[in-house]
Write an enzyme that holds these catalytic residues in place. Sequence first.
Site, PDB file in Angstrom:
ATOM      1  N   ASP A   1      -4.590  -0.722  -1.612  1.00  0.00           N
ATOM      2  CA  ASP A   1      -5.898  -0.596  -1.009  1.00  0.00           C
ATOM      3  C   ASP A   1      -6.784  -0.037  -2.124  1.00  0.00           C
ATOM      4  O   ASP A   1      -6.409   0.955  -2.769  1.00  0.00           O
ATOM      5  CB  ASP A   1      -5.764   0.418   0.147  1.00  0.00           C
ATOM      6  CG  ASP A   1      -6.550   0.066   1.382  1.00  0.00           C
ATOM      7  OD1 ASP A   1      -6.841  -1.122   1.602  1.00  0.00           O
ATOM      8  OD2 ASP A   1      -6.877   1.003   2.146  1.00  0.00           O
TER       9      ASP A   1
ATOM     10  N   ASP B   1       0.785  -1.247   0.000  1.00  0.00           N
ATOM     11  CA  ASP B   1       0.000   0.000   0.000  1.00  0.00           C
ATOM     12  C   ASP B   1       0.818   1.298   0.000  1.00  0.00           C
ATOM     13  O   ASP B   1       0.516   2.231   0.760  1.00  0.00           O
ATOM     14  CB  ASP B   1      -0.965   0.003   1.207  1.00  0.00           C
ATOM     15  CG  ASP B   1      -1.923  -1.179   1.185  1.00  0.00           C
ATOM     16  OD1 ASP B   1      -1.811  -2.024   0.288  1.00  0.00           O
ATOM     17  OD2 ASP B   1      -2.777  -1.273   2.088  1.00  0.00           O
TER      18      ASP B   1
ATOM     19  N   HIS C   1     -10.624   0.668  -2.572  1.00  0.00           N
ATOM     20  CA  HIS C   1     -11.978   0.653  -2.010  1.00  0.00           C
ATOM     21  C   HIS C   1     -13.029   1.227  -2.958  1.00  0.00           C
ATOM     22  O   HIS C   1     -12.740   2.147  -3.727  1.00  0.00           O
ATOM     23  CB  HIS C   1     -12.006   1.460  -0.711  1.00  0.00           C
ATOM     24  CG  HIS C   1     -11.132   0.914   0.375  1.00  0.00           C
ATOM     25  ND1 HIS C   1     -11.261  -0.362   0.868  1.00  0.00           N
ATOM     26  CD2 HIS C   1     -10.103   1.481   1.071  1.00  0.00           C
ATOM     27  CE1 HIS C   1     -10.356  -0.549   1.822  1.00  0.00           C
ATOM     28  NE2 HIS C   1      -9.641   0.543   1.956  1.00  0.00           N
TER      29      HIS C   1
ATOM     30  N   LYS D   1      -6.955  -5.012  -2.975  1.00  0.00           N
ATOM     31  CA  LYS D   1      -7.763  -5.512  -1.865  1.00  0.00           C
ATOM     32  C   LYS D   1      -8.704  -4.432  -1.365  1.00  0.00           C
ATOM     33  O   LYS D   1      -8.492  -3.239  -1.642  1.00  0.00           O
ATOM     34  CB  LYS D   1      -6.842  -5.956  -0.707  1.00  0.00           C
ATOM     35  CG  LYS D   1      -6.065  -4.793  -0.108  1.00  0.00           C
ATOM     36  CD  LYS D   1      -5.093  -5.285   0.938  1.00  0.00           C
ATOM     37  CE  LYS D   1      -4.190  -4.183   1.408  1.00  0.00           C
ATOM     38  NZ  LYS D   1      -4.870  -3.089   2.104  1.00  0.00           N
TER      39      LYS D   1
ATOM     40  N   CYS E   1      -1.861  -2.582   7.699  1.00  0.00           N
ATOM     41  CA  CYS E   1      -1.793  -3.539   6.597  1.00  0.00           C
ATOM     42  C   CYS E   1      -0.498  -4.332   6.574  1.00  0.00           C
ATOM     43  O   CYS E   1      -0.503  -5.499   6.179  1.00  0.00           O
ATOM     44  CB  CYS E   1      -2.060  -2.826   5.277  1.00  0.00           C
ATOM     45  SG  CYS E   1      -3.802  -2.320   5.168  1.00  0.00           S
TER      46      CYS E   1
ATOM     47  N   HIS F   1     -10.500   6.876   1.724  1.00  0.00           N
ATOM     48  CA  HIS F   1      -9.134   6.832   1.193  1.00  0.00           C
ATOM     49  C   HIS F   1      -9.049   5.744   0.142  1.00  0.00           C
ATOM     50  O   HIS F   1      -9.844   4.788   0.162  1.00  0.00           O
ATOM     51  CB  HIS F   1      -8.124   6.552   2.323  1.00  0.00           C
ATOM     52  CG  HIS F   1      -8.374   5.220   2.985  1.00  0.00           C
ATOM     53  ND1 HIS F   1      -9.286   5.071   4.014  1.00  0.00           N
ATOM     54  CD2 HIS F   1      -7.892   3.983   2.740  1.00  0.00           C
ATOM     55  CE1 HIS F   1      -9.327   3.798   4.375  1.00  0.00           C
ATOM     56  NE2 HIS F   1      -8.503   3.112   3.616  1.00  0.00           N
TER      57      HIS F   1
END
Length: 198
Positions: free
Chosen positions: A52, A10, A54, A96, A140, A71
């Site tokens: 990351d 990340d 989302h 993810k 993470c 974020h």
Amino acid sequence: MARDALLLVDIQNDFCPGGALAVPDGDRIVPIANWYARLFERRRLPVFASRDWHPAETSHFVAGGGPWPPHCVQGTRGAELHARLSLPADAVVVSKGMDPGEDAYSAFQAQTPAGKLLGAELKELGVERLFVGGLATDYCVRASVIDALKSGLRAVVLEDAVKGIDLEPGDIARAVAEMEEHGARTATLDTVEMELAE
Ligand code: VGL
Ligand code: ZN
């Protein structure tokens, strides 16, 4: 077969200064992460970078009942890997946190572009030991290292290539202690070649 692999967790704009969920000095690890990436590339060892990734609405964000400001929303600048992160051409980016009901702190919840889980991909490559750097140490990175160990891999935390949030003072130190309790080793630029030789 590659016994060792590198995972950079990340290293995205939103986790760097100026980003939506900035890790203090998060961008300082970029040149060091690049050095590790070059080392693994020169040794023909696989390099993975997780991100990351989302949806705009997720239970991971405050508006959805979660702990975090928005974020790394898919397709935004904040979700891009840091511009100065320099990965080998054949590095695999795994994503993810796409499930709106899941935090997905661990890169072991991430998928390759072909939809394969990171753990399955590592197994196929014959990887036995994962070297891990990135953001954030106490979220993470911690979750990814502990999952690596639980899945039977050995894990090495690259201490000079991680930065944490320390939402509660001491979180970073506790995360490192926890990873070590689960069996993680640590290495730095000075010791990684020795570690790799073992
Ligand atoms: C992370 C908080 C929320 C991380 C991701 O990458 O460590 N932390 N989402
Ligand atoms: Zn997140």
